[in-house]
Design a protein around this motif. Structure first.
Motif, PDB file in Angstrom:
ATOM      1  N   THR A   1      -8.153  11.688  -1.382  1.00  0.00           N
ATOM      2  CA  THR A   1      -8.053  10.290  -0.823  1.00  0.00           C
ATOM      3  C   THR A   1      -9.565   9.994  -0.165  1.00  0.00           C
ATOM      4  OG1 THR A   1      -7.233  10.818   1.200  1.00  0.00           O
ATOM      5  CG2 THR A   1      -5.770  10.324  -0.783  1.00  0.00           C
TER       6      THR A   1
ATOM      7  N   TRP B   1       1.026  -1.213   0.037  1.00  0.00           N
ATOM      8  CA  TRP B   1      -0.080  -0.101  -0.024  1.00  0.00           C
ATOM      9  C   TRP B   1       0.844   1.517   0.091  1.00  0.00           C
ATOM     10  CZ3 TRP B   1      -4.572   0.584   4.281  1.00  0.00           C
ATOM     11  CH2 TRP B   1      -5.291   1.518   3.994  1.00  0.00           C
ATOM     12  N   ARG B   2       1.745   1.213   0.790  1.00  0.00           N
ATOM     13  CA  ARG B   2       2.699   2.425   0.920  1.00  0.00           C
ATOM     14  C   ARG B   2       3.623   2.484  -0.413  1.00  0.00           C
ATOM     15  NH1 ARG B   2       8.207   3.421   4.534  1.00  0.00           N
ATOM     16  NH2 ARG B   2       8.906   5.288   3.242  1.00  0.00           N
TER      17      ARG B   2
ATOM     18  N   LEU C   1       1.093   4.422  -2.954  1.00  0.00           N
ATOM     19  CA  LEU C   1       1.187   5.858  -2.654  1.00  0.00           C
ATOM     20  C   LEU C   1       2.375   6.584  -2.876  1.00  0.00           C
ATOM     21  CD1 LEU C   1      -1.084   5.763   0.702  1.00  0.00           C
ATOM     22  CD2 LEU C   1      -1.787   5.834  -1.773  1.00  0.00           C
ATOM     23  N   ASP C   2       3.465   5.962  -2.654  1.00  0.00           N
ATOM     24  CA  ASP C   2       4.610   6.501  -2.887  1.00  0.00           C
ATOM     25  C   ASP C   2       4.944   7.093  -4.384  1.00  0.00           C
ATOM     26  OD1 ASP C   2       5.911   6.478  -0.392  1.00  0.00           O
ATOM     27  OD2 ASP C   2       6.891   4.501  -0.735  1.00  0.00           O
TER      28      ASP C   2
ATOM     29  N   MET D   1      -0.607  14.060   0.223  1.00  0.00           N
ATOM     30  CA  MET D   1      -0.523  13.803  -1.161  1.00  0.00           C
ATOM     31  C   MET D   1      -1.332  14.782  -2.115  1.00  0.00           C
ATOM     32  SD  MET D   1      -2.214  10.032  -1.601  1.00  0.00           S
ATOM     33  CE  MET D   1      -1.338   9.754  -3.247  1.00  0.00           C
TER      34      MET D   1
ATOM     35  N   ILE E   1       1.747   5.852   5.059  1.00  0.00           N
ATOM     36  CA  ILE E   1       0.761   5.733   4.406  1.00  0.00           C
ATOM     37  C   ILE E   1      -0.184   6.838   5.034  1.00  0.00           C
ATOM     38  CG2 ILE E   1      -1.793   4.438   4.189  1.00  0.00           C
ATOM     39  CD1 ILE E   1       0.069   2.017   4.277  1.00  0.00           C
TER      40      ILE E   1
ATOM     41  N   VAL F   1      -7.636   9.065  -5.378  1.00  0.00           N
ATOM     42  CA  VAL F   1      -7.124   7.602  -4.905  1.00  0.00           C
ATOM     43  C   VAL F   1      -8.486   7.055  -3.983  1.00  0.00           C
ATOM     44  CG1 VAL F   1      -5.788   6.166  -3.597  1.00  0.00           C
ATOM     45  CG2 VAL F   1      -4.854   8.369  -4.835  1.00  0.00           C
TER      46      VAL F   1
ATOM     47  N   ALA G   1       1.708   9.774  -5.287  1.00  0.00           N
ATOM     48  CA  ALA G   1       2.030  11.118  -4.690  1.00  0.00           C
ATOM     49  C   ALA G   1       2.792  12.072  -5.581  1.00  0.00           C
ATOM     50  CB  ALA G   1       2.905  10.836  -3.363  1.00  0.00           C
TER      51      ALA G   1
ATOM     52  N   HIS H   1       0.871  10.110   3.671  1.00  0.00           N
ATOM     53  CA  HIS H   1       0.471  10.461   2.249  1.00  0.00           C
ATOM     54  C   HIS H   1      -1.155  10.673   2.090  1.00  0.00           C
ATOM     55  CE1 HIS H   1       4.091   9.571  -0.078  1.00  0.00           C
ATOM     56  NE2 HIS H   1       4.293   8.266   0.284  1.00  0.00           N
ATOM     57  N   LEU H   2      -2.009   9.797   2.997  1.00  0.00           N
ATOM     58  CA  LEU H   2      -3.255  10.133   2.580  1.00  0.00           C
ATOM     59  C   LEU H   2      -3.623  11.554   3.153  1.00  0.00           C
ATOM     60  CD1 LEU H   2      -4.656   6.794   4.215  1.00  0.00           C
ATOM     61  CD2 LEU H   2      -4.795   7.438   1.863  1.00  0.00           C
TER      62      LEU H   2
END
Length: 249
Positions: free
Chosen positions: A99, A36-37, A40-41, A95, A88, A52, A44, A91-92
């Motif tokens: 989301t 998952w990370r 998202l990496d 980013m 994560i 997302v 982003a 990011h959420l």
């Protein structure tokens, strides 16, 4: 790329991540969190992606961390999972994409912590959402005690954590834990409707407005007001539409 515990799909400007361990109610593993990370990496940094969406396969969004995977593993494995989970959530919240959590079913403990970091959450009426850290004698480490009280108020947050009793999607919507709740059969259509409303707008404006909201959430009102005035957004993706609008007034 093939993943073990998630599925990833891209549909134009929308990225779809599916938590994929249906036989285990999508319980979180170190592999799932790392995958998952990783997604998202990459997202982003992808300016072609505007939204997302994360959903769960089967009858759950996620039952929370699968504690059985740590019974015979090293401490480092648990630390890496915690670190990936924190990334994560960062990011959420930060980013540039909007989301969205699509809570199609059960969402407990660590999964609920992750859910708190999404910009928007739509839930099925039938979903069960709960903080069960106290039930299992586990300390929250992904921000439950801080984010939950900001969403529902201190006393309601304490009630949810102290009783460890899950609430329905309908109740979650009533107290402001999620944006809205609909019957499970109608959830995909509700998400599609939400996406349609978002995707008609400037992706750059969405990213900039999200950034300013997040700044304000972590600062005082006066600091946030000043930051909004001073912050320079990149706004070029609606230039032609704006030019035509001006011509017609």
């Amino acid at each position: 790329m093939d993943y073990q515990h998630i599925r990833f799909e891209r549909q134009d400007k929308v990225a779809w991540i599916t938590l994929y361990r249906p036989e285990k109610m999508n319980a979180l593993t170190d592999i799932m969190i790392a995958e998952w990370r990783q997604v998202l990496d990459q997202l982003a940094e992808d300016e072609s992606c505007s939204v997302v969406v994360v959903k769960g396969e089967g009858r759950a969004w996620s039952a929370g961390v699968d504690l059985s995977i740590f019974q015979h593993s090293k401490v480092e494995r648990g630390f890496e999972m915690w670190e990936d989970g924190m990334k994560i959530m960062h990011h959420l919240e930060h980013m540039p994409q909007v989301t969205i959590a699509m809570l199609n079913g059960h969402c407990f403990t660590g999964a609920m912590e992750l859910m708190l970091a999404f910009d928007l959450v739509l839930a099925a009426d039938e979903a069960k959402i709960g903080d069960t850290h106290a039930k299992w004698g586990i300390a929250p480490k992904w921000g439950m005690t801080q984010r939950l009280q900001k969403l529902v108020g201190l006393r309601k947050a304490k009630e949810l954590s102290f009783t460890a009793q899950p609430i329905s999607g309908q109740e979650a919507a009533r107290i402001g834990l999620v944006n809205a709740s609909v019957p499970a059969a109608e959830l995909p259509a509700a998400v599609d409707q939400l996406l349609a409303g978002i995707l008609q707008n400037s992706s750059q404006a969405l990213a900039g407005i999200k950034h300013v909201y997040q700044y304000g959430a972590a600062h005082t009102l006066d600091e946030g007001l000043k930051y909004e005035i001073d912050y320079q957004m990149k706004l070029t993706d609606k230039a032609d539409e704006l030019k035509n609008f001006k011509k017609n007034i």
